[in-house]
Design a protein around this motif. Sequence first.
Motif, PDB file in Angstrom:
ATOM      1  N   THR A   7       0.843  -1.210   0.000  1.00  0.00           N
ATOM      2  CA  THR A   7       0.000   0.000   0.000  1.00  0.00           C
ATOM      3  C   THR A   7       0.871   1.249   0.000  1.00  0.00           C
ATOM      4  O   THR A   7       0.604   2.211  -0.725  1.00  0.00           O
ATOM      5  N   ARG A   8       1.920   1.220   0.816  1.00  0.00           N
ATOM      6  CA  ARG A   8       2.794   2.397   0.890  1.00  0.00           C
ATOM      7  C   ARG A   8       3.558   2.587  -0.423  1.00  0.00           C
ATOM      8  O   ARG A   8       3.703   3.702  -0.915  1.00  0.00           O
ATOM      9  N   ALA A  11       1.316   3.973  -2.951  1.00  0.00           N
ATOM     10  CA  ALA A  11       1.043   5.395  -2.681  1.00  0.00           C
ATOM     11  C   ALA A  11       2.172   6.268  -3.218  1.00  0.00           C
ATOM     12  O   ALA A  11       1.924   7.312  -3.845  1.00  0.00           O
ATOM     13  N   THR A  99       6.162   9.708   8.556  1.00  0.00           N
ATOM     14  CA  THR A  99       5.192   8.614   8.346  1.00  0.00           C
ATOM     15  C   THR A  99       5.894   7.260   8.512  1.00  0.00           C
ATOM     16  O   THR A  99       7.124   7.213   8.567  1.00  0.00           O
TER      17      THR A  99
ATOM     18  N   GLU B 265      -5.722  14.922  -2.912  1.00  0.00           N
ATOM     19  CA  GLU B 265      -4.598  14.087  -3.389  1.00  0.00           C
ATOM     20  C   GLU B 265      -3.468  14.059  -2.360  1.00  0.00           C
ATOM     21  O   GLU B 265      -2.846  13.011  -2.141  1.00  0.00           O
ATOM     22  N   TYR B 269      -2.336  10.589  -0.466  1.00  0.00           N
ATOM     23  CA  TYR B 269      -0.944  10.126  -0.442  1.00  0.00           C
ATOM     24  C   TYR B 269      -0.547   9.719   0.976  1.00  0.00           C
ATOM     25  O   TYR B 269      -0.018   8.630   1.202  1.00  0.00           O
ATOM     26  N   PHE B 270      -0.827  10.594   1.916  1.00  0.00           N
ATOM     27  CA  PHE B 270      -0.417  10.296   3.289  1.00  0.00           C
ATOM     28  C   PHE B 270      -1.244   9.158   3.882  1.00  0.00           C
ATOM     29  O   PHE B 270      -0.720   8.377   4.691  1.00  0.00           O
ATOM     30  N   GLY B 272      -2.177   6.625   2.232  1.00  0.00           N
ATOM     31  CA  GLY B 272      -1.469   5.454   1.695  1.00  0.00           C
ATOM     32  C   GLY B 272      -0.190   5.170   2.460  1.00  0.00           C
ATOM     33  O   GLY B 272       0.142   4.018   2.735  1.00  0.00           O
ATOM     34  N   LEU B 273       0.529   6.224   2.832  1.00  0.00           N
ATOM     35  CA  LEU B 273       1.789   6.031   3.562  1.00  0.00           C
ATOM     36  C   LEU B 273       1.541   5.456   4.957  1.00  0.00           C
ATOM     37  O   LEU B 273       2.406   4.793   5.526  1.00  0.00           O
TER      38      LEU B 273
END
Lengths: 249, 481
Positions: A7-8, A11, A99, B265, B269-270, B272-273
């Motif tokens: 997933t990361r 992304a 993150t 967006e 993105y974050f 997803g991270l």
Amino acid sequence: MMSLDATRLRAVVHKELLDYRRKRAIVVSMVLLPILFLVEPVVSIFVAAPSESSSALDSFVILPLLYMLLIAVVMPSTLAAFTVVGEREQGTLEPLLTTPLREQEFIIGKGAAVMIPSVALSYLVYGLFLLAVELFAHPAVATAVFHNGPILLALFLFAPLVAGWSVVVGMAVSVRASEVRVAQQLGMLASLPITGVVLLLAIGVIHPTFPVAIAFAAGLLVIDLITLRIVSRMFDRERLVIGTKATRS
Amino acid sequence: MAATATLSLARRTMVSSHSVRARTWKVEIDGSVVGSISNQRTVEFPVKAGQHLLRVKSTRYLLSPEESFEAVAGQVVKFSCHPRALSPIIFTRWLIWFLASLVKHDLWIGLEFVNTSSADIGATSFAVLENIPKIPAGASEIESSLSARPSGIGSGTITGTAARAPANPRSALVVSNLTKRFGERTAFSDVSFDVGYGEVFGFLGPNGAGKTTTVRTLGTLIAPTSGSATVAGIPLSPENGVEIRQRIAIMPESPGLYLRLTVTENLEYFAGLYGLRHATTRINDALEAVNLGDRASDLCASLSKGLRQRVGLARTLLSDPEIMFLDEPTSGLDPVASLEVHNLIIGLRQKGVTIFLTTHRLDEAEKLCDRVAFLNTTLRTVGRTAELREQLFKRSLRVKTLEPIGDPAEFFTRILAVEDWRPDGANTYVLTVSDPEVAAPEVTRALVSADVGVLFIGEAQHSLEDVYLELIADDAEARRS
């Protein structure tokens, strides 16, 4: 064994491709660069004298063919050089590093996002070139091109591998560089040595055969993987956040 | 302290526990691994109220389908998982399964919803995103929010009913003798403090005091030179970096947005991270929480600084963090935008989110923080603002008269309850007293009997700024000597 989160990774790749699409300079260079690298081979092929012997023609078409390999060297090196230092310059690196993204995921995700358009465009240009040769070149020249099996194989095998080299070297420079422009220049320079292989094939030092093409491809793959490992180790969060000098709060 | 709801997951099996398929499976909730489950076991996980996604994953990278479920406070949501039968006799079926699983890994672990039952888990409902109070338009919200503060914070662990249920009952942050040096320069030295779950902890200090470096250290961005810390119950170490970062969110002073991407967006993105899939609801909730729902499709480049700061805040809300580190969240914002950020922080603290707030704005710290710490390379003091005032300043009365007193020295010396006095303007006096409640009537009587018109008499309040300046002055004096 490093564990990568799909997933990361997805992304990172998705965001990078989205960002490229929105950046006019990248879109323009992605359109112009392949055209630029397509012109010379096409002109060479069309001005080739079909009356020459088949062996002379075979040698003549090697250079135009391998010339197109430069797309996979030049394009990724400029993009890869931006990956880390660019994020730092626009102030997005620190939030990114807060993150759960792992170093390997960052490098592989960014690298993949650079490689995907570069390799795709390289293959598109090869396809267009071969189509033009098939349709418009003199039959003798076309035969010389299509009978150069080892070179065609090398062209298709080497494209992702030289792109991979440019990406990892570009990222290595980007990790340590303080400015995007410096990183792009150094990245471009550092990616050139790999073209030495192309040169050796072009000037006939190495005789192109299928085993030679595969052996060189395997060698490039090993070099890419070793360099990737080195770049992963160079990726130091602390250095990236505070730079060479300690910041004050 | 109990959590809001419980997810109960049972693993059934049709094979021997010695089989390869008896390996431990990882349990993922909302994309994060929360634990593991062995053969023929039932495990329970506390979850917050709201919508969640559950997935079971084997150590051999075989997956279950992702099942969504709604957790309601006080209920137990039961699921069962099991390995799919892989009959070696029907080889064709096995082969089809195998080939299909290369594309879609839904076929290896079965995951089924069983039922939902009530359970007396005594928890208070908490769900950051679903229940984030929207930033109100007015400022009146602040006072009412502050009056609802839970008590018992000073001790380090929140005990109020609105407090969030921690993953473990220990402190959210425990910092012990932490030091960071860059070569010869010391960023901060020998810093020790702890922060309770649900507490808003202010971290104050002058420029270069080491505040941001402390945040970066606790956020695993840089490694400490010495000392130790526990963040969200996890020891601070490079190996635990990913796990710590999964549980916290840091908002740096500059939001660092991708300006060519839209607000949504950026958040996608974050999300997803943080390993969040299907994050649309979370993103929408986070945007609503910062009042940016109508700007979701705008490019970040088109936003003002205040709006960008809000997007940065929305980003920190996405992962539903246990601890939020906010580094100067109102830096550069106008008063209205600052107020909105304050209200959001108050809303978050009411929901029990631990907030580590770095700020230069002492009014902000006084308004929002349960406790504050003063850092000036070393930690000067930690405590509630009232306690710090008492520690640093003697109690005093402020007296304002209609006209200046003829001979104030002689006048105030005669009053026994007054220990000392000083003028504070033309007809205002600050009297040092041991007990204002005893001294005030005595001073009033003396003024009335002397026929002095009294405009105001009351206990002098020292602001956090006074405390700050006093501490900084001490440091400056110490350096000089």
